[in-house]
Design an enzyme around this catalytic site. Structure first.
Site, PDB file in Angstrom:
ATOM      1  N   HIS A  22       0.784  -1.079  -0.051  1.00 39.14           N
ATOM      2  CA  HIS A  22      -0.046  -0.167  -0.058  1.00 39.14           C
ATOM      3  C   HIS A  22       0.806   1.440  -0.008  1.00 39.14           C
ATOM      4  CE1 HIS A  22      -3.633  -2.242   0.655  1.00 39.14           C
ATOM      5  NE2 HIS A  22      -2.940  -3.219   1.602  1.00 39.14           N
ATOM      6  N   CYS A  34      -1.634   5.412  -4.734  1.00 40.86           N
ATOM      7  CA  CYS A  34      -2.609   4.152  -4.825  1.00 40.86           C
ATOM      8  C   CYS A  34      -3.366   4.179  -6.124  1.00 40.86           C
ATOM      9  CB  CYS A  34      -3.302   3.815  -3.558  1.00 40.86           C
ATOM     10  SG  CYS A  34      -4.177   2.325  -3.587  1.00 40.86           S
TER      11      CYS A  34
END
Length: 116
Positions: A22, A34
């Site tokens: 992430h 992201c």
């Protein structure tokens, strides 16, 4: 951090790639790194399937944070060319994100890229 690993054959053709982790560059739902990496990777896979007309072996985690794509072992030469161009475009786009946000995304391109 998002880590992208690109695996190539002896000719420099992309065989598979894995994207995991992430970015943590912002709150959930507002993480631009992201969102950008996801849009580039999923858009590229959709383009490969739509333009080259092949089904890819794709695995992803239901909760996100993991994507793996393996190309079929045998492809017609013209199809292989299309797939490689689309995936090379994906790598360039991800490297562009990495150039600005390297603390949140890292590209490991094993085999480095095709000769022109």
């Amino acid at each position: 951090m998002i880590k992208v690993n690109v695996h190539r054959d002896h000719r420099g053709n992309i065989e598979s790639f894995t994207m995991e982790g992430h970015a943590d560059s912002g709150p959930h739902g507002f993480d631009l790194v992201c969102a950008g990496a996801s849009a580039v990777s999923f858009g590229s896979l959709n383009a490969v399937q739509a333009i080259a007309g092949i089904e890819l072996d794709v695995w992803q985690a239901p909760e996100g944070g993991y994507l793996r794509c393996q190309l079929p072992m045998t492809l017609h030469l013209e199809t292989q060319r299309k797939v490689q161009i689309l995936l090379e475009g994906m790598i360039v786009s991800l490297q562009t994100i990495e150039a600005s946000y390297g603390e949140h995304i890292q590209i490991n391109d094993q085999g480095g890229g095709k000769d022109a």
